[in-house]
Motif scaffolding. Structure first.
Motif, mmCIF file in Angstrom:
data_model
loop_
_atom_site.group_PDB
_atom_site.id
_atom_site.type_symbol
_atom_site.label_atom_id
_atom_site.label_comp_id
_atom_site.label_asym_id
_atom_site.label_seq_id
_atom_site.Cartn_x
_atom_site.Cartn_y
_atom_site.Cartn_z
ATOM 1 N N PRO A 72 9.235 -13.180 9.978
ATOM 2 C CA PRO A 72 8.190 -14.044 9.428
ATOM 3 C C PRO A 72 7.658 -13.486 8.110
ATOM 4 C CG PRO A 72 7.342 -12.750 11.244
ATOM 5 C CD PRO A 72 8.833 -12.516 11.216
ATOM 6 N N ASP A 73 6.786 -14.266 7.474
ATOM 7 C CA ASP A 73 6.206 -13.837 6.211
ATOM 8 C C ASP A 73 5.499 -12.502 6.359
ATOM 9 O OD1 ASP A 73 7.155 -16.098 5.106
ATOM 10 O OD2 ASP A 73 5.229 -17.095 4.846
ATOM 11 N N ARG A 74 5.549 -11.717 5.287
ATOM 12 C CA ARG A 74 4.997 -10.370 5.301
ATOM 13 C C ARG A 74 3.886 -10.269 4.258
ATOM 14 N NH1 ARG A 74 8.262 -6.535 7.452
ATOM 15 N NH2 ARG A 74 7.958 -5.024 5.783
ATOM 16 N N LEU A 91 1.643 -4.303 3.416
ATOM 17 C CA LEU A 91 0.486 -4.011 4.270
ATOM 18 C C LEU A 91 0.969 -4.004 5.716
ATOM 19 C CD1 LEU A 91 -2.106 -6.322 2.474
ATOM 20 C CD2 LEU A 91 -1.787 -3.858 2.184
ATOM 21 N N ASP A 92 1.490 -2.871 6.139
ATOM 22 C CA ASP A 92 2.178 -2.786 7.429
ATOM 23 C C ASP A 92 1.380 -2.024 8.481
ATOM 24 O OD1 ASP A 92 2.344 -0.359 6.199
ATOM 25 O OD2 ASP A 92 4.523 -0.158 6.371
ATOM 26 N N ARG A 93 0.067 -1.957 8.319
ATOM 27 C CA ARG A 93 -0.774 -1.289 9.319
ATOM 28 C C ARG A 93 -2.088 -2.036 9.456
ATOM 29 N NH1 ARG A 93 -1.370 4.573 7.052
ATOM 30 N NH2 ARG A 93 0.868 4.292 6.882
ATOM 31 N N ALA A 94 -2.840 -1.723 10.503
ATOM 32 C CA ALA A 94 -4.088 -2.434 10.757
ATOM 33 C C ALA A 94 -5.114 -2.174 9.669
ATOM 34 C CB ALA A 94 -4.648 -2.035 12.119
ATOM 35 N N GLU A 95 -5.131 -0.951 9.120
ATOM 36 C CA GLU A 95 -6.039 -0.615 8.029
ATOM 37 C C GLU A 95 -5.274 0.125 6.948
ATOM 38 O OE1 GLU A 95 -9.440 1.563 9.296
ATOM 39 O OE2 GLU A 95 -10.395 -0.165 10.247
ATOM 40 N N THR A 96 -5.476 -0.265 5.702
ATOM 41 C CA THR A 96 -4.789 0.347 4.573
ATOM 42 C C THR A 96 -5.821 0.746 3.531
ATOM 43 O OG1 THR A 96 -2.840 -1.039 4.928
ATOM 44 C CG2 THR A 96 -3.052 0.013 2.773
ATOM 45 N N VAL A 97 -5.894 2.034 3.211
ATOM 46 C CA VAL A 97 -6.822 2.525 2.194
ATOM 47 C C VAL A 97 -6.101 2.571 0.853
ATOM 48 C CG1 VAL A 97 -8.209 4.494 1.420
ATOM 49 C CG2 VAL A 97 -8.175 3.848 3.847
ATOM 50 N N VAL A 98 -6.753 2.021 -0.164
ATOM 51 C CA VAL A 98 -6.195 1.958 -1.517
ATOM 52 C C VAL A 98 -7.049 2.825 -2.430
ATOM 53 C CG1 VAL A 98 -5.505 0.436 -3.410
ATOM 54 C CG2 VAL A 98 -5.490 -0.422 -1.048
ATOM 55 N N GLY A 99 -6.413 3.672 -3.226
ATOM 56 C CA GLY A 99 -7.153 4.524 -4.152
ATOM 57 C C GLY A 99 -6.221 5.437 -4.905
ATOM 58 N N CYS A 100 -6.806 6.327 -5.708
ATOM 59 C CA CYS A 100 -5.977 7.250 -6.496
ATOM 60 C C CYS A 100 -5.768 8.591 -5.789
ATOM 61 C CB CYS A 100 -6.601 7.477 -7.871
ATOM 62 S SG CYS A 100 -8.115 8.463 -7.865
ATOM 63 N N ALA A 101 -6.390 8.786 -4.626
ATOM 64 C CA ALA A 101 -6.206 10.042 -3.891
ATOM 65 C C ALA A 101 -4.758 10.176 -3.433
ATOM 66 C CB ALA A 101 -7.140 10.080 -2.682
ATOM 67 N N ARG A 127 -6.424 -12.427 9.899
ATOM 68 C CA ARG A 127 -6.766 -12.508 8.489
ATOM 69 C C ARG A 127 -6.879 -11.097 7.893
ATOM 70 N NH1 ARG A 127 -11.898 -16.362 7.931
ATOM 71 N NH2 ARG A 127 -12.752 -14.767 9.341
ATOM 72 N N TYR A 128 -6.653 -11.008 6.570
ATOM 73 C CA TYR A 128 -6.761 -9.731 5.874
ATOM 74 C C TYR A 128 -8.058 -9.706 5.085
ATOM 75 C CZ TYR A 128 -2.061 -8.511 7.247
ATOM 76 O OH TYR A 128 -0.960 -8.197 7.986
ATOM 77 N N VAL A 129 -8.833 -8.640 5.275
ATOM 78 C CA VAL A 129 -10.144 -8.504 4.658
ATOM 79 C C VAL A 129 -10.143 -7.250 3.799
ATOM 80 C CG1 VAL A 129 -12.608 -8.142 5.078
ATOM 81 C CG2 VAL A 129 -11.296 -9.680 6.561
#
Length: 346
Positions: A72-74, A91-101, A127-129
């Motif tokens: 299905p769509d990813r 986005l393959d996990r329940a929570e994804t942290v985005v940053g420069c670390a 839904r993705y928040v």
């Protein structure tokens, strides 16, 4: 020592295409030739070479698992504006942290992005928040500053003043295509290392990061000794095979967080982060010795080659030195290695 947390995203599997069986008496176009007519394995194959541990098969530098196009769509984030435009993150996990670390799930290499800039979560409703994690420069969704927002297909997410990504739900084959397009723009076609364009952009980013955070950064400049002699003696196809083998050997000698790229012709660069000058010299020496020990079969002969390496650290340069200054210093030390006899590190 700072270490980056690179993630390897596995592609879904591609279902093989089944062809109709050939008519009786016909030979399938992909059937193997009889042994008497099949040419012997060419010694030009860069996946085979001999080093100090004997004949080895080179591990591919770049690879991907086949994709299952029926999935299905990813959910993806695609870089639209910023360093590495075109890069795709799944986005393959329940929570994804985005940053420069370096330990962020998705690392955005931009001076305007905070270490832990935002988090994208999958809710129970599917839904993705996206949520701002207290960033310095804010999170914008479709040009609107938000603390928290539900993402819809096609939404543009801006992190800081100059980094724009797009959230999208795509089929698996579209994801594979996007990755292949990005790969083609950043990889050298022959060696499959990063290309000069990527290396230059990445070096500029790493220099800016090192100045901001006071971290260590060094650059290795490699040049194959007497490479013209290899081309003149064995031909350009042999020269290409030699470059591929050298690339593979250099990749084995560096750390996973280091960045190896083909800079042009027979020149390579390695970006080394987070370790002191003595440790960088150990890596350079390991690369040099590994290449010196290679025995590359070609037809009925063996090709031997060496490299000269120039090493420069940002600490050796003037305060607030640019990426160009670091390249210039490494190039000067490479020239010194060449002038003092080749097959050495300076």
């Amino acid at each position: 020592m700072d270490e980056s947390a690179h993630r390897t995203v596995k592609f879904p599997k591609v279902a093989p295409v089944k062809s109709a069986p050939p008519p009786p008496g016909a030979v399938a176009p992909d059937a193997p030739e009889p042994a008497a007519h099949r040419p012997s394995r060419p010694s030009a194959d860069p996946e085979w070479y001999e080093d100090e541990s004997g004949l080895q098969r080179n591990t591919p530098i770049v690879g991907a698992d086949p994709a299952d196009l029926s999935s299905p769509d990813r959910p993806l984030l695609k870089v639209l504006v910023g360093l590495n435009a075109g890069q795709v993150f799944t986005l393959d996990r329940a929570e994804t942290v985005v940053g420069c670390a370096r330990d962020a799930d998705i690392r955005i290499e931009d001076a305007g992005v905070s270490r832990k800039h935002a988090r994208i979560s999958l809710t129970e409703g599917g839904r993705y928040v996206i949520e701002d994690l207290g960033s310095t420069n804010g999170v914008f969704v479709n040009k609107r500053l938000v603390d928290r927002a539900v993402l819809a297909d096609g939404d543009r997410v801006q992190l800081g003043p100059a980094h724009v990504l797009q959230f999208a739900m795509v089929a698996a084959d579209e994801e594979v295509l996007a990755r292949n397009l990005y790969d083609g723009s950043t990889r050298d076609a022959l060696t499959r290392l990063y290309n000069r364009r990527y290396a230059s952009e990445r070096l500029a980013m790493e220099v800016a990061y090192a100045h901001r955070h006071g971290t260590l950064l060094s650059l290795l400049f490699l040049d194959v000794d007497h490479f013209k002699r290899v081309n003149d003696t064995f031909g350009h196809v042999a020269g290409d095979a030699v470059l591929c083998v050298i690339a593979a050997q250099a990749q084995k000698a560096i750390r996973s967080e280091d960045v190896l790229a083909r800079y042009g012709g027979e020149e390579f660069v390695v970006l080394v982060r987070g370790i002191d000058a003595k440790s960088v010299g150990v890596i350079a020496g390991r690369i040099r010795r590994g290449i010196e020990r290679l025995s590359i079969p070609w037809a009925s002969q063996i090709i031997k080659t060496t490299v000269s390496i120039g090493v420069a650290s940002l600490a050796d340069c003037e305060p607030n030195a640019t990426a160009e200054a670091l390249v210039t210093l490494a190039d000067e030390r490479l020239y010194r290695a060449k002038e003092s006899g080749r097959n050495r590190v300076c």
